[in-house]
Design an enzyme around this catalytic site. Structure first.
Site, mmCIF file in Angstrom:
data_model
loop_
_atom_site.group_PDB
_atom_site.id
_atom_site.type_symbol
_atom_site.label_atom_id
_atom_site.label_comp_id
_atom_site.label_asym_id
_atom_site.label_seq_id
_atom_site.Cartn_x
_atom_site.Cartn_y
_atom_site.Cartn_z
ATOM 1 N N GLU A 126 -4.220 1.955 -6.993
ATOM 2 C CA GLU A 126 -4.677 3.040 -6.129
ATOM 3 C C GLU A 126 -3.762 4.250 -6.328
ATOM 4 O O GLU A 126 -2.706 4.350 -5.684
ATOM 5 C CB GLU A 126 -4.610 2.607 -4.662
ATOM 6 C CG GLU A 126 -5.376 1.338 -4.363
ATOM 7 C CD GLU A 126 -5.690 1.204 -2.879
ATOM 8 O OE1 GLU A 126 -6.868 1.058 -2.559
ATOM 9 O OE2 GLU A 126 -4.766 1.266 -2.056
ATOM 10 N N HIS A 182 0.854 -1.197 0.000
ATOM 11 C CA HIS A 182 0.000 0.000 0.000
ATOM 12 C C HIS A 182 0.890 1.248 0.000
ATOM 13 O O HIS A 182 1.956 1.264 0.619
ATOM 14 C CB HIS A 182 -0.926 0.005 1.216
ATOM 15 C CG HIS A 182 -1.978 1.069 1.117
ATOM 16 N ND1 HIS A 182 -1.710 2.381 1.427
ATOM 17 C CD2 HIS A 182 -3.261 1.027 0.702
ATOM 18 C CE1 HIS A 182 -2.803 3.101 1.212
ATOM 19 N NE2 HIS A 182 -3.761 2.304 0.772
HETATM 20 P P1 13P Z 1 -9.952 5.783 0.707
HETATM 21 O O1 13P Z 1 -11.092 4.978 0.099
HETATM 22 O O2 13P Z 1 -10.268 6.234 2.099
HETATM 23 O O3 13P Z 1 -9.486 6.871 -0.194
HETATM 24 O O4 13P Z 1 -8.735 4.763 0.877
HETATM 25 C C1 13P Z 1 -8.394 3.929 -0.185
HETATM 26 C C2 13P Z 1 -7.350 2.980 0.221
HETATM 27 O O5 13P Z 1 -6.224 3.353 0.472
HETATM 28 C C3 13P Z 1 -7.727 1.567 0.342
HETATM 29 O O6 13P Z 1 -6.586 0.803 0.569
#
Ligand code: 13P
Length: 258
Positions: A170, A98
């Site tokens: 992400e 992450h």
């Molecule tokens: P948010 O949905 O709060 O932006 O976070 C996304 C995330 O990092 C999921 O791992």
């Protein structure tokens, strides 16, 4: 079409009592509405892993994960948790790489690769997170950057091993309170790049970053997207259940539409 994976990481939130209440709600919901089209998953803090496993039960349709795990089996690694320990606590998924771990805790492409291998070795699903910064995006290098992260973490895997991997794209600029939701138009190209390399070869290709009840349906329409990885919107159970329903409706419409 492939199963839609819709899950949440709680990051560093929730007491045990809060974790149990959320998990009880999910358990009760899933007992009434079993969907084969959507694969729910939840990734609590380590402290809540066994509590959530206990509430959901062994036969739960929802999968349980941890937010990180070390690549070694055991040993003198103070503060770390191994994949066998995570598995022993009930985890079936290991989240890896992450952006918050890359930024604050020294996660690198090399360590994500070791962790992916460790998860696969023990039969857990690696959920590999990739994503570029705003600077990389502005310079026009998003697709190249995320492909490098993915290729680095997944280098050397057999086709069978790769088939057990889930990737979550992400973009860092879209994550969390300081992020802004990505538009569908911004995501077409990165997903086309990831899809060209991984579609049909992995278990799932998810989108994450400011997913909410207003944009979830449109995000699921993007070509090659097969699920959502959600933070804030899913921390309240109601939000998560609504996202599951949006995904189910999407899957149903796809089936009808062929
Ligand atoms: P948010 O949905 O709060 O932006 O976070 C996304 C995330 O990092 C999921 O791992």
């Amino acid at each position: 079409m492939s199963t839609l994976w819709v899950g949440t990481s709680w990051k560093m939130t929730k007491t045990l009592a809060e974790a149990r209440t959320w998990a009880e709600g999910l358990r009760d919901h899933l007992a009434q509405t079993a969907s084969t089209a959507v694969q729910p998953f939840v990734i609590p803090s380590f402290t809540a892993t066994t509590a959530v496993a206990g509430v959901l039960g062994e036969d739960s349709p929802a999968l349980l994960g941890v937010q990180n795990a070390h690549w070694e089996e055991a040993g003198a690694w103070t503060g770390e948790v191994s994949v066998p320990q995570a598995k022993d606590a009930g985890a079936q998924i290991v989240e890896i790489g992450h952006s918050e771990r890359r930024e604050h805790f020294g996660e690198t492409v090399a360590t994500t690769r070791l962790k992916v291998a460790a998860a696969l070795r023990h039969g857990l699903t690696p959920l590999l997170c990739i994503g570029e910064s705003a600077e990389v995006k502005e310079a026009g290098g998003s697709s190249e950057f995320i492909l490098e992260q993915a290729r680095g973490a997944l280098a050397g895997l057999t086709d069978e091993e790769l088939s057990r991997v889930v990737i979550a794209y992400e973009p860092i600029w879209a994550i969390g309170e300081n992020g802004r939701p990505a538009t569908v138009a911004e995501l077409i190209e990165p997903f086309a790049a990831l899809g060209a390399e991984y579609s049909g070869r992995i278990t799932g290709l998810l989108y994450g970053g400011s997913v909410n009840l207003d944009n979830a349906a449109a995000l699921l329409e993007i070509e090659h997207v097969t699920g959502l990885f959600v933070g804030r919107t899913a921390w309240q159970l109601e939000g998560y259940l609504e996202l599951l329903q949006i995904a189910e409706a999407h899957a149903e419409a796809e089936q009808i539409g062929g």
